[in-house]
Design a protein around this motif. Structure first.
Motif, PDB file in Angstrom:
ATOM      1  N   PRO A  91       0.812  -1.219   0.000  1.00  0.00           N
ATOM      2  CA  PRO A  91       0.000   0.000   0.000  1.00  0.00           C
ATOM      3  C   PRO A  91       0.848   1.273   0.000  1.00  0.00           C
ATOM      4  O   PRO A  91       2.045   1.237   0.287  1.00  0.00           O
ATOM      5  CB  PRO A  91      -0.782  -0.112   1.305  1.00  0.00           C
ATOM      6  CG  PRO A  91       0.158  -0.836   2.216  1.00  0.00           C
ATOM      7  CD  PRO A  91       0.890  -1.817   1.326  1.00  0.00           C
ATOM      8  N   ARG A  92       0.184   2.376  -0.305  1.00  0.00           N
ATOM      9  CA  ARG A  92       0.795   3.703  -0.155  1.00  0.00           C
ATOM     10  C   ARG A  92       0.691   4.089   1.322  1.00  0.00           C
ATOM     11  O   ARG A  92      -0.124   3.558   2.060  1.00  0.00           O
ATOM     12  CB  ARG A  92       0.057   4.742  -0.988  1.00  0.00           C
ATOM     13  CG  ARG A  92       0.053   4.460  -2.478  1.00  0.00           C
ATOM     14  CD  ARG A  92      -0.839   5.432  -3.244  1.00  0.00           C
ATOM     15  NE  ARG A  92      -2.175   5.454  -2.645  1.00  0.00           N
ATOM     16  CZ  ARG A  92      -2.898   6.561  -2.454  1.00  0.00           C
ATOM     17  NH1 ARG A  92      -2.434   7.734  -2.809  1.00  0.00           N
ATOM     18  NH2 ARG A  92      -4.089   6.493  -1.899  1.00  0.00           N
ATOM     19  N   MET A  93       1.499   5.046   1.736  1.00  0.00           N
ATOM     20  CA  MET A  93       1.447   5.513   3.128  1.00  0.00           C
ATOM     21  C   MET A  93       0.069   6.090   3.441  1.00  0.00           C
ATOM     22  O   MET A  93      -0.450   5.880   4.538  1.00  0.00           O
ATOM     23  CB  MET A  93       2.529   6.543   3.378  1.00  0.00           C
ATOM     24  CG  MET A  93       3.901   5.959   3.214  1.00  0.00           C
ATOM     25  SD  MET A  93       4.823   5.859   4.713  1.00  0.00           S
ATOM     26  CE  MET A  93       5.845   7.257   4.565  1.00  0.00           C
ATOM     27  N   ALA A  94      -0.520   6.800   2.492  1.00  0.00           N
ATOM     28  CA  ALA A  94      -1.847   7.379   2.716  1.00  0.00           C
ATOM     29  C   ALA A  94      -2.887   6.278   2.951  1.00  0.00           C
ATOM     30  O   ALA A  94      -3.793   6.430   3.778  1.00  0.00           O
ATOM     31  CB  ALA A  94      -2.255   8.251   1.532  1.00  0.00           C
ATOM     32  N   ASP A  95      -2.751   5.157   2.222  1.00  0.00           N
ATOM     33  CA  ASP A  95      -3.660   4.022   2.426  1.00  0.00           C
ATOM     34  C   ASP A  95      -3.512   3.469   3.838  1.00  0.00           C
ATOM     35  O   ASP A  95      -4.497   3.137   4.498  1.00  0.00           O
ATOM     36  CB  ASP A  95      -3.369   2.904   1.420  1.00  0.00           C
ATOM     37  CG  ASP A  95      -3.558   3.339  -0.028  1.00  0.00           C
ATOM     38  OD1 ASP A  95      -4.418   4.201  -0.282  1.00  0.00           O
ATOM     39  OD2 ASP A  95      -2.835   2.810  -0.895  1.00  0.00           O
ATOM     40  N   LEU A  96      -2.277   3.355   4.293  1.00  0.00           N
ATOM     41  CA  LEU A  96      -2.021   2.852   5.639  1.00  0.00           C
ATOM     42  C   LEU A  96      -2.613   3.792   6.692  1.00  0.00           C
ATOM     43  O   LEU A  96      -3.225   3.336   7.660  1.00  0.00           O
ATOM     44  CB  LEU A  96      -0.523   2.684   5.881  1.00  0.00           C
ATOM     45  CG  LEU A  96       0.128   1.472   5.232  1.00  0.00           C
ATOM     46  CD1 LEU A  96       1.647   1.571   5.305  1.00  0.00           C
ATOM     47  CD2 LEU A  96      -0.359   0.196   5.876  1.00  0.00           C
ATOM     48  N   ALA A  97      -2.420   5.088   6.504  1.00  0.00           N
ATOM     49  CA  ALA A  97      -2.956   6.061   7.457  1.00  0.00           C
ATOM     50  C   ALA A  97      -4.474   5.925   7.554  1.00  0.00           C
ATOM     51  O   ALA A  97      -5.037   5.938   8.651  1.00  0.00           O
ATOM     52  CB  ALA A  97      -2.571   7.487   7.043  1.00  0.00           C
TER      53      ALA A  97
ATOM     54  N   VAL B  89      -3.190  10.003  11.467  1.00  0.00           N
ATOM     55  CA  VAL B  89      -2.751  11.029  10.522  1.00  0.00           C
ATOM     56  C   VAL B  89      -1.548  10.499   9.740  1.00  0.00           C
ATOM     57  O   VAL B  89      -0.764   9.687  10.258  1.00  0.00           O
ATOM     58  CB  VAL B  89      -2.404  12.351  11.240  1.00  0.00           C
ATOM     59  CG1 VAL B  89      -3.644  12.965  11.879  1.00  0.00           C
ATOM     60  CG2 VAL B  89      -1.312  12.164  12.270  1.00  0.00           C
ATOM     61  N   PRO B  90      -1.373  10.934   8.483  1.00  0.00           N
ATOM     62  CA  PRO B  90      -0.259  10.434   7.666  1.00  0.00           C
ATOM     63  C   PRO B  90       1.109  10.582   8.323  1.00  0.00           C
ATOM     64  O   PRO B  90       1.964   9.718   8.183  1.00  0.00           O
ATOM     65  CB  PRO B  90      -0.366  11.261   6.380  1.00  0.00           C
ATOM     66  CG  PRO B  90      -1.824  11.581   6.276  1.00  0.00           C
ATOM     67  CD  PRO B  90      -2.274  11.796   7.708  1.00  0.00           C
ATOM     68  N   ARG B  91       1.342  11.655   9.058  1.00  0.00           N
ATOM     69  CA  ARG B  91       2.640  11.869   9.706  1.00  0.00           C
ATOM     70  C   ARG B  91       2.949  10.739  10.691  1.00  0.00           C
ATOM     71  O   ARG B  91       4.102  10.327  10.841  1.00  0.00           O
ATOM     72  CB  ARG B  91       2.653  13.232  10.428  1.00  0.00           C
ATOM     73  CG  ARG B  91       3.923  13.506  11.170  1.00  0.00           C
ATOM     74  CD  ARG B  91       5.088  13.764  10.199  1.00  0.00           C
ATOM     75  NE  ARG B  91       6.327  13.776  10.943  1.00  0.00           N
ATOM     76  CZ  ARG B  91       7.367  13.004  10.676  1.00  0.00           C
ATOM     77  NH1 ARG B  91       7.341  12.173   9.666  1.00  0.00           N
ATOM     78  NH2 ARG B  91       8.457  13.077  11.395  1.00  0.00           N
TER      79      ARG B  91
END
Length: 153
Positions: free
Chosen positions: A54-60, A66-68
């Motif tokens: 997955p992309r980081m945004a998907d994981l968040a 939050v993405p950070r």
């Protein structure tokens, strides 16, 4: 109908049980000396259940943080060799996160620690009581979600 005081008591019992579960899991993890935090463990488990990296945004989104917070978790896990960032084959600007062999080995250890902790926590219950508890927990887990806010980590 349940009295408000008993609802408050049930909520407190659930919170106390959750804290106990975390304490016992942490103790079982410390014996395995993985150096993985509970939040990192959750990210690894989430990655393991994903089809493709997955992309980081998907994981968040999946972790409801939050993405950070995901960036911080991935940074730590990448430094420990448990995950790696890989470019997307269709769009080189997109970075995906995948488990490494060390990450998969850590997941096996984490599963063992969780299983040991569950055995300890559930030991006082009969098989019938465990089945009832499982049904009740499923009902609560699948209940309505108010969607109020995101966790930060």
């Amino acid at each position: 109908m349940t009295a408000p005081d008993s609802d408050g008591l049930l909520a407190e019992q659930l919170l106390r049980l959750t804290r106990r579960v975390h304490r016992i899991q942490k103790r079982h993890l410390e014996h395995r000396d993985l150096g993985i935090t509970p939040a990192q463990s959750r990210l690894l488990r989430t990655l393991a259940h994903w089809g493709s990296p997955p992309r980081m945004a998907d994981l968040a989104e999946r972790l409801e943080v939050v993405p950070r917070a995901v960036t911080t978790l991935v940074d730590g896990l990448e430094a420990a060799g448990k995950v790696r960032r890989v470019p997307d084959s269709a769009n080189r600007r997109v970075i995906r996160i995948e488990l490494t062999d060390d990450g998969r080995a850590a997941l096996r250890e984490l599963r063992g620690a969780r299983r040991s902790a569950a055995e300890e926590i559930l030991a006082p219950l009969t098989d019938e009581q465990r089945a009832v508890l499982g049904g009740l927990l499923d009902t609560l887990i699948d209940g309505p979600d108010t969607g109020e806010g995101r966790r930060t980590g």
